[in-house]
Scaffold this motif. Structure first.
Motif, PDB file in Angstrom:
ATOM      1  N   ILE A 245       7.339   4.642   3.614  1.00 45.18           N
ATOM      2  CA  ILE A 245       5.960   4.581   3.095  1.00 45.18           C
ATOM      3  C   ILE A 245       4.988   4.295   4.200  1.00 45.18           C
ATOM      4  O   ILE A 245       5.388   3.127   4.806  1.00 45.18           O
ATOM      5  N   VAL A 246       3.962   4.816   4.592  1.00 41.61           N
ATOM      6  CA  VAL A 246       3.216   4.663   5.328  1.00 41.61           C
ATOM      7  C   VAL A 246       1.944   3.938   4.727  1.00 41.61           C
ATOM      8  O   VAL A 246       1.078   4.594   4.072  1.00 41.61           O
ATOM      9  N   PRO A 247       1.722   2.762   5.168  1.00 37.15           N
ATOM     10  CA  PRO A 247       0.152   2.123   4.331  1.00 37.15           C
ATOM     11  C   PRO A 247      -0.962   2.693   4.613  1.00 37.15           C
ATOM     12  O   PRO A 247      -0.959   3.223   5.915  1.00 37.15           O
ATOM     13  N   ALA A 248      -1.686   2.762   3.857  1.00 38.76           N
ATOM     14  CA  ALA A 248      -3.247   3.401   4.084  1.00 38.76           C
ATOM     15  C   ALA A 248      -3.912   2.364   5.194  1.00 38.76           C
ATOM     16  O   ALA A 248      -3.667   1.321   5.488  1.00 38.76           O
ATOM     17  N   GLU A 249      -4.656   3.106   6.016  1.00 40.60           N
ATOM     18  CA  GLU A 249      -5.284   2.482   7.285  1.00 40.60           C
ATOM     19  C   GLU A 249      -6.033   1.394   6.805  1.00 40.60           C
ATOM     20  O   GLU A 249      -6.825   1.598   5.746  1.00 40.60           O
TER      21      GLU A 249
ATOM     22  N   ALA B  17      -5.698  -6.000   7.577  1.00 41.50           N
ATOM     23  CA  ALA B  17      -6.355  -6.931   6.690  1.00 41.50           C
ATOM     24  C   ALA B  17      -5.333  -8.089   6.432  1.00 41.50           C
ATOM     25  O   ALA B  17      -5.706  -9.193   6.499  1.00 41.50           O
ATOM     26  N   LEU B  18      -4.040  -7.678   6.323  1.00 38.12           N
ATOM     27  CA  LEU B  18      -3.148  -8.744   6.031  1.00 38.12           C
ATOM     28  C   LEU B  18      -3.040  -9.685   7.493  1.00 38.12           C
ATOM     29  O   LEU B  18      -2.906 -10.902   7.025  1.00 38.12           O
ATOM     30  N   SER B  19      -2.734  -9.042   8.323  1.00 38.94           N
ATOM     31  CA  SER B  19      -2.807  -9.797   9.667  1.00 38.94           C
ATOM     32  C   SER B  19      -4.218 -10.661   9.716  1.00 38.94           C
ATOM     33  O   SER B  19      -3.688 -11.972  10.062  1.00 38.94           O
ATOM     34  N   ALA B  20      -5.130 -10.298   9.611  1.00 40.02           N
ATOM     35  CA  ALA B  20      -6.273 -11.195   9.680  1.00 40.02           C
ATOM     36  C   ALA B  20      -6.382 -12.284   8.707  1.00 40.02           C
ATOM     37  O   ALA B  20      -6.681 -13.150   8.939  1.00 40.02           O
ATOM     38  N   TRP B  21      -5.710 -11.969   7.443  1.00 44.00           N
ATOM     39  CA  TRP B  21      -5.935 -12.965   6.613  1.00 44.00           C
ATOM     40  C   TRP B  21      -4.623 -13.894   6.951  1.00 44.00           C
ATOM     41  O   TRP B  21      -4.878 -15.340   6.837  1.00 44.00           O
ATOM     42  N   THR B  22      -3.552 -13.917   7.475  1.00 40.16           N
ATOM     43  CA  THR B  22      -2.611 -14.790   8.060  1.00 40.16           C
ATOM     44  C   THR B  22      -3.154 -15.682   8.956  1.00 40.16           C
ATOM     45  O   THR B  22      -3.014 -16.818   9.032  1.00 40.16           O
ATOM     46  N   THR B  23      -3.736 -15.111  10.060  1.00 42.05           N
ATOM     47  CA  THR B  23      -4.285 -15.707  11.184  1.00 42.05           C
ATOM     48  C   THR B  23      -5.575 -16.573  10.648  1.00 42.05           C
ATOM     49  O   THR B  23      -5.850 -17.947  10.903  1.00 42.05           O
ATOM     50  N   ALA B  24      -6.345 -16.315   9.515  1.00 40.47           N
ATOM     51  CA  ALA B  24      -7.364 -17.274   8.959  1.00 40.47           C
ATOM     52  C   ALA B  24      -6.694 -18.403   8.217  1.00 40.47           C
ATOM     53  O   ALA B  24      -7.588 -19.289   8.051  1.00 40.47           O
ATOM     54  N   ASN B  25      -5.552 -18.270   7.700  1.00 40.32           N
ATOM     55  CA  ASN B  25      -4.846 -18.998   6.648  1.00 40.32           C
ATOM     56  C   ASN B  25      -3.754 -19.773   7.352  1.00 40.32           C
ATOM     57  O   ASN B  25      -3.085 -20.499   6.630  1.00 40.32           O
ATOM     58  N   GLY B  26      -3.576 -19.857   8.597  1.00 42.15           N
ATOM     59  CA  GLY B  26      -2.554 -20.558   9.130  1.00 42.15           C
ATOM     60  C   GLY B  26      -1.142 -20.182   8.932  1.00 42.15           C
ATOM     61  O   GLY B  26      -0.128 -20.830   9.120  1.00 42.15           O
ATOM     62  N   ALA B  27      -0.908 -18.888   8.644  1.00 37.82           N
ATOM     63  CA  ALA B  27       0.251 -18.405   8.194  1.00 37.82           C
ATOM     64  C   ALA B  27       0.491 -17.397   9.556  1.00 37.82           C
ATOM     65  O   ALA B  27      -0.231 -17.077  10.216  1.00 37.82           O
ATOM     66  N   LEU B  28       1.870 -16.736   9.448  1.00 42.66           N
ATOM     67  CA  LEU B  28       2.108 -16.132  10.552  1.00 42.66           C
ATOM     68  C   LEU B  28       2.267 -14.511   9.874  1.00 42.66           C
ATOM     69  O   LEU B  28       3.004 -14.516   8.959  1.00 42.66           O
TER      70      LEU B  28
ATOM     71  N   SER C 234       0.918  -1.200   0.061  1.00 38.89           N
ATOM     72  CA  SER C 234       0.112   0.070  -0.065  1.00 38.89           C
ATOM     73  C   SER C 234       1.015   1.389   0.071  1.00 38.89           C
ATOM     74  O   SER C 234       1.662   1.359   0.897  1.00 38.89           O
ATOM     75  N   TYR C 235       0.590   1.935  -1.051  1.00 41.32           N
ATOM     76  CA  TYR C 235       1.751   3.108  -1.162  1.00 41.32           C
ATOM     77  C   TYR C 235       0.793   4.546  -1.633  1.00 41.32           C
ATOM     78  O   TYR C 235       0.440   4.619  -2.668  1.00 41.32           O
ATOM     79  N   PRO C 236      -0.033   4.837  -0.642  1.00 43.80           N
ATOM     80  CA  PRO C 236      -1.059   5.936  -0.964  1.00 43.80           C
ATOM     81  C   PRO C 236      -0.829   6.918  -1.819  1.00 43.80           C
ATOM     82  O   PRO C 236      -1.607   7.191  -2.807  1.00 43.80           O
ATOM     83  N   TYR C 237       0.201   7.521  -1.867  1.00 43.57           N
ATOM     84  CA  TYR C 237       0.734   8.606  -2.699  1.00 43.57           C
ATOM     85  C   TYR C 237       0.805   8.169  -4.111  1.00 43.57           C
ATOM     86  O   TYR C 237       0.215   8.938  -5.022  1.00 43.57           O
ATOM     87  N   ARG C 238       1.185   6.902  -4.466  1.00 38.03           N
ATOM     88  CA  ARG C 238       1.204   6.443  -5.944  1.00 38.03           C
ATOM     89  C   ARG C 238       0.057   5.157  -6.268  1.00 38.03           C
ATOM     90  O   ARG C 238       0.213   5.364  -7.633  1.00 38.03           O
TER      91      ARG C 238
ATOM     92  N   SER D 245      -7.458   2.387  -0.914  1.00 38.74           N
ATOM     93  CA  SER D 245      -7.549   2.447   0.387  1.00 38.74           C
ATOM     94  C   SER D 245      -6.822   1.218   1.034  1.00 38.74           C
ATOM     95  O   SER D 245      -6.503   0.414   0.115  1.00 38.74           O
ATOM     96  N   GLY D 246      -6.625   1.234   2.339  1.00 32.57           N
ATOM     97  CA  GLY D 246      -6.003   0.206   3.036  1.00 32.57           C
ATOM     98  C   GLY D 246      -6.683  -0.996   2.436  1.00 32.57           C
ATOM     99  O   GLY D 246      -5.789  -2.280   2.161  1.00 32.57           O
ATOM    100  N   PRO D 247      -7.830  -1.493   2.564  1.00 29.28           N
ATOM    101  CA  PRO D 247      -8.720  -2.690   2.485  1.00 29.28           C
ATOM    102  C   PRO D 247      -8.478  -2.990   0.902  1.00 29.28           C
ATOM    103  O   PRO D 247      -8.251  -4.125   0.584  1.00 29.28           O
ATOM    104  N   GLU D 248      -8.565  -2.218  -0.008  1.00 28.58           N
ATOM    105  CA  GLU D 248      -8.327  -2.144  -1.491  1.00 28.58           C
ATOM    106  C   GLU D 248      -6.957  -2.955  -1.766  1.00 28.58           C
ATOM    107  O   GLU D 248      -6.808  -3.670  -2.465  1.00 28.58           O
ATOM    108  N   ALA D 249      -5.942  -2.075  -1.177  1.00 25.56           N
ATOM    109  CA  ALA D 249      -4.480  -2.769  -1.397  1.00 25.56           C
ATOM    110  C   ALA D 249      -4.320  -3.912  -0.682  1.00 25.56           C
ATOM    111  O   ALA D 249      -3.414  -4.586  -1.313  1.00 25.56           O
ATOM    112  N   ALA D 250      -4.855  -4.315   0.339  1.00 24.56           N
ATOM    113  CA  ALA D 250      -4.771  -5.544   1.056  1.00 24.56           C
ATOM    114  C   ALA D 250      -5.462  -6.603   0.246  1.00 24.56           C
ATOM    115  O   ALA D 250      -4.729  -7.768  -0.048  1.00 24.56           O
TER     116      ALA D 250
END
Ligand SMILES: *Cc1c(COP(=O)(O)O)cnc(C)c1O
Length: 445
Positions: free
Chosen positions: A236-240, A245-256, A192-196, A200-205
């Motif tokens: 680069i500060v990722p969009a909120e 969203a990435l963290s939730a995806w790892t948890t749901a998929n058995g990844a860290l 997520s590189y909002p300037y470029r 949104s954060g969820p879209e980039a995720a």
């Protein structure tokens, strides 16, 4: 023990020669004969001593440090508590190797890491010497704990210069060119590189996750390794919402979810860790830079049930968690707590962002001012476009350096100026540094 350095050095930027001065030039000529040309110097002024936010070079010039040796000396230079702790430890013993005969300071650092890193679950840590070594070990642990091979990293990532971490790092020049072949099973997805990217954060995720699922397969993923705010890649500060969203995806998929907080951690962004701003609780956190006030120390801290799956003897190293570095970390953390340096980082950010946003209005080359707390950046562009302007970044850094202000650049395109002042910088010093920076920007457009 001489802890009076601070007062003899003073708090003012003051130049007595052109920079670099004659003694620095002499040292630089010697250096060329014996130091590999593969190492560069941002600015070849040779440092003799330092205190607070002031560096004194061998010619007696007093320079204002807005880089903290890349986010390392966050508590400032020559801090009495750190000098005392390190001096006492050197006199007591300098090394035993924790794996041969252990000592308490290692445990204390791990206790601090367990308490300070996000989440109130049980955590254990292992200590190492450098950020790259911490990342390598985090990857080892994640693969072992999940039984999966794939590691996901993002565009613009920087995780180090060893073979594995080069593979995780995005930018070819200067980090990777001709240094391969690289370690396998590493996959890069868009960040997520909002300037470029304008997402949104969820879209980039969603974009990153779709790429992971189609080109790697969720069941193959051991971990996502990510900087919550990217360092070398351009602050680069990722969009909120991107990180959660990435963290939730790892948890749901058995990844860290591995947060590389090596540059963003330890009060730099106005909280102990940059993920704290979005309430993300990583499975593993890597730390280094700001952790030990300049002594080499790094940590891998994670959920006990993950960290403790490693077989006995599977982690270690001769120097990792060296006692001198460990007591330096304890003094550093205590100083951060006593002086509430997280609050100080927020204050530095408030002052700097206001000044840089004003400056942005007067010029056509500042595309974006961004960052968090005392992790501050401006991305430079060709006037009126979003085309990266690396020449401007170079000219600004050069102007600052010539005026005795240490500022550094970063970014995939080399067009970002980053400020990482010691968190103990005074308001007067900060104003002085920002004035020089503004003059630098105005001098070119
Ligand atoms: C500096 C850095 C590293 C590498 O740390 P070293 O101590 O230089 O090996 C890894 N990740 C991030 C985010 C960094 O800023």
């Amino acid at each position: 023990m001489d802890t009076t350095v601070q007062t003899t050095i003073g708090t003012q930027r003051a130049l007595v020669t052109e920079l670099p001065g004659p003694k620095s030039q002499e040292l630089h000529a010697r250096r060329r004969k014996v130091v590999s040309a593969g190492l560069t110097n941002g600015f070849p002024v040779y440092i003799d001593r330092a205190a607070g936010a002031i560096l004194v070079d061998v010619d007696g010039n007093h320079l204002l440090d807005l880089g903290s040796g890349i986010a390392v000396t966050s508590i400032g230079h020559a801090v009495p508590a750190l000098i005392d702790a390190v001096s006492e430890q050197v006199a007591a013993f300098t090394h035993t190797c924790f794996m041969v005969t252990p000592y308490e300071a290692y445990i204390q650092v791990c206790e601090e890491l367990a308490a300070l890193t996000p989440g109130d679950h049980e955590k254990t840590s292992a200590l190492f010497n450098s950020g790259a070594e911490a990342i390598e070990n985090a990857v080892k642990i994640a693969r072992l704990a999940t039984g999966r091979p794939a590691i996901i990293v993002v565009d613009h990532a920087y995780h180090g210069r060893t073979n594995l971490t080069m593979a995780l790092t995005a930018k070819n020049m200067p980090y990777k060119d001709h240094f391969g072949p690289f370690a396998p099973e590493i996959y890069r997805v868009p960040t997520s590189y909002p300037y470029r990217d304008g997402l949104s954060g969820p879209e980039a995720a969603a974009r990153a996750i779709a790429e992971i699922e189609s080109s790697v397969g969720a069941h193959n993923v051991a971990a996502i390794v990510i900087e919550p705010i990217q360092g070398e890649g351009g602050f680069i500060v990722p969009a909120e919402g991107f990180l959660p969203a990435l963290s939730a995806w790892t948890t749901a998929n058995g990844a860290l979810f591995i947060a590389d907080e090596i540059q963003s951690g330890f009060c730099r962004t106005g909280a102990w860790f940059a993920v704290d701003h979005e309430g993300v609780i990583p499975d593993i956190v890597t730390t280094a830079k700001g952790l030990a006030g300049g002594m080499p120390l790094a940590g891998v801290t994670g959920r006990a049930e993950i960290m403790n799956q490693v077989h006995e003897g599977g982690l270690g190293g001769t120097y990792g968690g060296n006692p001198v570095a460990a007591v330096a970390a304890l003094a550093t953390i205590a100083t951060m707590r006593d002086l509430d340096l997280a609050a100080r980082a927020r204050h530095i950010g408030d002052v700097a962002f206001a000044a840089l946003r004003e400056l942005q209005k007067d010029t056509t080359i500042i595309g974006e001012v961004r960052g968090r707390g005392a992790m501050i950046a401006m991305e430079l562009v060709e006037p009126g476009t979003t085309t990266p302007n690396a020449a401007a970044a170079k000219a600004i850094v050069n102007f600052c350096n010539q005026h005795g202000v240490i500022a550094i650049s970063c970014g995939t395109y080399g067009n970002v100026i980053r400020l990482l002042p010691p968190l103990v910088i005074t308001d007067e010093q900060l104003a002085d540094g920002l004035e020089v920076l503004a003059a630098a920007v105005r001098s070119i457009g």
